[in-house]
Design a protein around this motif. Sequence first.
Motif, PDB file in Angstrom:
ATOM      1  N   VAL A   1      51.183 -41.912 -52.289  1.00 31.35           N
ATOM      2  CA  VAL A   1      50.747 -41.733 -50.909  1.00 31.35           C
ATOM      3  C   VAL A   1      49.229 -41.805 -50.811  1.00 31.35           C
ATOM      4  O   VAL A   1      48.692 -42.516 -49.963  1.00 31.35           O
ATOM      5  N   VAL A   2      48.529 -41.108 -51.687  1.00 30.59           N
ATOM      6  CA  VAL A   2      47.063 -41.144 -51.655  1.00 30.59           C
ATOM      7  C   VAL A   2      46.577 -42.573 -51.882  1.00 30.59           C
ATOM      8  O   VAL A   2      45.735 -43.086 -51.138  1.00 30.59           O
ATOM      9  N   GLY A   3      47.119 -43.237 -52.893  1.00 27.03           N
ATOM     10  CA  GLY A   3      46.729 -44.610 -53.174  1.00 27.03           C
ATOM     11  C   GLY A   3      47.052 -45.547 -52.025  1.00 27.03           C
ATOM     12  O   GLY A   3      46.267 -46.435 -51.687  1.00 27.03           O
ATOM     13  N   SER A   4      48.208 -45.336 -51.396  1.00 23.74           N
ATOM     14  CA  SER A   4      48.589 -46.167 -50.254  1.00 23.74           C
ATOM     15  C   SER A   4      47.649 -45.946 -49.076  1.00 23.74           C
ATOM     16  O   SER A   4      47.255 -46.903 -48.401  1.00 23.74           O
ATOM     17  N   LEU A   5      47.295 -44.693 -48.828  1.00 25.07           N
ATOM     18  CA  LEU A   5      46.366 -44.410 -47.733  1.00 25.07           C
ATOM     19  C   LEU A   5      45.008 -45.067 -47.979  1.00 25.07           C
ATOM     20  O   LEU A   5      44.413 -45.655 -47.061  1.00 25.07           O
ATOM     21  N   VAL A   6      44.526 -45.003 -49.206  1.00 22.04           N
ATOM     22  CA  VAL A   6      43.254 -45.657 -49.559  1.00 22.04           C
ATOM     23  C   VAL A   6      43.373 -47.162 -49.346  1.00 22.04           C
ATOM     24  O   VAL A   6      42.488 -47.795 -48.758  1.00 22.04           O
ATOM     25  N   ALA A   7      44.466 -47.755 -49.816  1.00 21.51           N
ATOM     26  CA  ALA A   7      44.656 -49.201 -49.667  1.00 21.51           C
ATOM     27  C   ALA A   7      44.755 -49.608 -48.203  1.00 21.51           C
ATOM     28  O   ALA A   7      44.212 -50.647 -47.798  1.00 21.51           O
ATOM     29  N   ILE A   8      45.436 -48.815 -47.398  1.00 27.00           N
ATOM     30  CA  ILE A   8      45.556 -49.125 -45.969  1.00 27.00           C
ATOM     31  C   ILE A   8      44.184 -49.082 -45.300  1.00 27.00           C
ATOM     32  O   ILE A   8      43.808 -49.992 -44.553  1.00 27.00           O
ATOM     33  N   VAL A   9      43.427 -48.028 -45.571  1.00 27.77           N
ATOM     34  CA  VAL A   9      42.095 -47.904 -44.961  1.00 27.77           C
ATOM     35  C   VAL A   9      41.209 -49.077 -45.376  1.00 27.77           C
ATOM     36  O   VAL A   9      40.580 -49.731 -44.533  1.00 27.77           O
ATOM     37  N   PHE A  10      41.160 -49.385 -46.673  1.00 27.66           N
ATOM     38  CA  PHE A  10      40.300 -50.481 -47.114  1.00 27.66           C
ATOM     39  C   PHE A  10      40.843 -51.836 -46.692  1.00 27.66           C
ATOM     40  O   PHE A  10      40.070 -52.772 -46.474  1.00 27.66           O
ATOM     41  N   GLY A  11      42.154 -51.956 -46.532  1.00 27.08           N
ATOM     42  CA  GLY A  11      42.719 -53.183 -45.994  1.00 27.08           C
ATOM     43  C   GLY A  11      42.217 -53.431 -44.583  1.00 27.08           C
ATOM     44  O   GLY A  11      41.793 -54.545 -44.238  1.00 27.08           O
ATOM     45  N   VAL A  12      42.242 -52.381 -43.761  1.00 26.50           N
ATOM     46  CA  VAL A  12      41.732 -52.493 -42.394  1.00 26.50           C
ATOM     47  C   VAL A  12      40.234 -52.829 -42.422  1.00 26.50           C
ATOM     48  O   VAL A  12      39.775 -53.713 -41.686  1.00 26.50           O
ATOM     49  N   VAL A  13      39.473 -52.155 -43.272  1.00 24.36           N
ATOM     50  CA  VAL A  13      38.033 -52.413 -43.351  1.00 24.36           C
ATOM     51  C   VAL A  13      37.769 -53.864 -43.743  1.00 24.36           C
ATOM     52  O   VAL A  13      36.939 -54.550 -43.121  1.00 24.36           O
ATOM     53  N   PHE A  14      38.451 -54.364 -44.768  1.00 23.69           N
ATOM     54  CA  PHE A  14      38.267 -55.755 -45.184  1.00 23.69           C
ATOM     55  C   PHE A  14      38.512 -56.711 -44.015  1.00 23.69           C
ATOM     56  O   PHE A  14      37.750 -57.649 -43.799  1.00 23.69           O
ATOM     57  N   VAL A  15      39.589 -56.493 -43.268  1.00 22.84           N
ATOM     58  CA  VAL A  15      39.924 -57.407 -42.165  1.00 22.84           C
ATOM     59  C   VAL A  15      38.930 -57.258 -41.015  1.00 22.84           C
ATOM     60  O   VAL A  15      38.393 -58.261 -40.516  1.00 22.84           O
ATOM     61  N   VAL A  16      38.670 -56.035 -40.584  1.00 23.90           N
ATOM     62  CA  VAL A  16      37.796 -55.813 -39.423  1.00 23.90           C
ATOM     63  C   VAL A  16      36.384 -56.326 -39.688  1.00 23.90           C
ATOM     64  O   VAL A  16      35.801 -57.037 -38.862  1.00 23.90           O
ATOM     65  N   VAL A  17      35.825 -56.007 -40.835  1.00 21.47           N
ATOM     66  CA  VAL A  17      34.449 -56.393 -41.139  1.00 21.47           C
ATOM     67  C   VAL A  17      34.310 -57.899 -41.345  1.00 21.47           C
ATOM     68  O   VAL A  17      33.301 -58.490 -40.954  1.00 21.47           O
ATOM     69  N   ASN A  18      35.324 -58.524 -41.900  1.00 21.50           N
ATOM     70  CA  ASN A  18      35.170 -59.922 -42.312  1.00 21.50           C
ATOM     71  C   ASN A  18      35.795 -60.954 -41.383  1.00 21.50           C
ATOM     72  O   ASN A  18      35.697 -62.152 -41.649  1.00 21.50           O
ATOM     73  N   SER A  19      36.411 -60.528 -40.304  1.00 19.71           N
ATOM     74  CA  SER A  19      37.007 -61.499 -39.389  1.00 19.71           C
ATOM     75  C   SER A  19      36.085 -61.883 -38.238  1.00 19.71           C
ATOM     76  O   SER A  19      36.382 -62.807 -37.484  1.00 19.71           O
TER      77      SER A  19
END
Length: 182
Positions: free
Chosen positions: A12-30
Amino acid sequence: MHVTRRRMPGQVVGSLVAIVFGVVFVVVNSGGLPSPWPLVSRIAAAVVAVGLLVGLRGVTARPDEGKGFTDRRYWLVVLAEAVALFGGLALINGVWRHSELAVAWIAFVVGVHFFGLAVVFRLRRFHALGAVLTVLGLAGFALGAAGASAATIALVSGVLSGAALFATVAVSLRLTPPATAA
């Protein structure tokens, strides 16, 4: 019917980290994509993130959740990642003045760090994620060398890295076995 599932340690902790950074990667780079793709990409990232968070609701607690995050080896991997990230970004942005390659470096370093985390957490799927992110980072450097635009580099090394993080969480949830009744 709500199905509960038994999670792996740190899932769960790892998934939450991955979800947050997934959103950051998309939002910042699109942002450099032609209209309407920045908005479409960001909405899609939000929808995927919410869907994954809903999927995590059905994962039951484990008493050893987060234990791997106290492992000294975990912190050594994170420290090496931070040094590589900030050192490389200082060179890329400050010395070489190629800020369009910063996202390629970030994807590369994050990818490499997953190989260390695969050992610490004994999760083979982190090798696959590490390989994908590392290749996406290297692809960004290759695109930069070929004269591609900053937006193209950001799409490949950034947006696709976010998608890879989301996909890893989805696979993790799919592979989590249902809990057995006690």
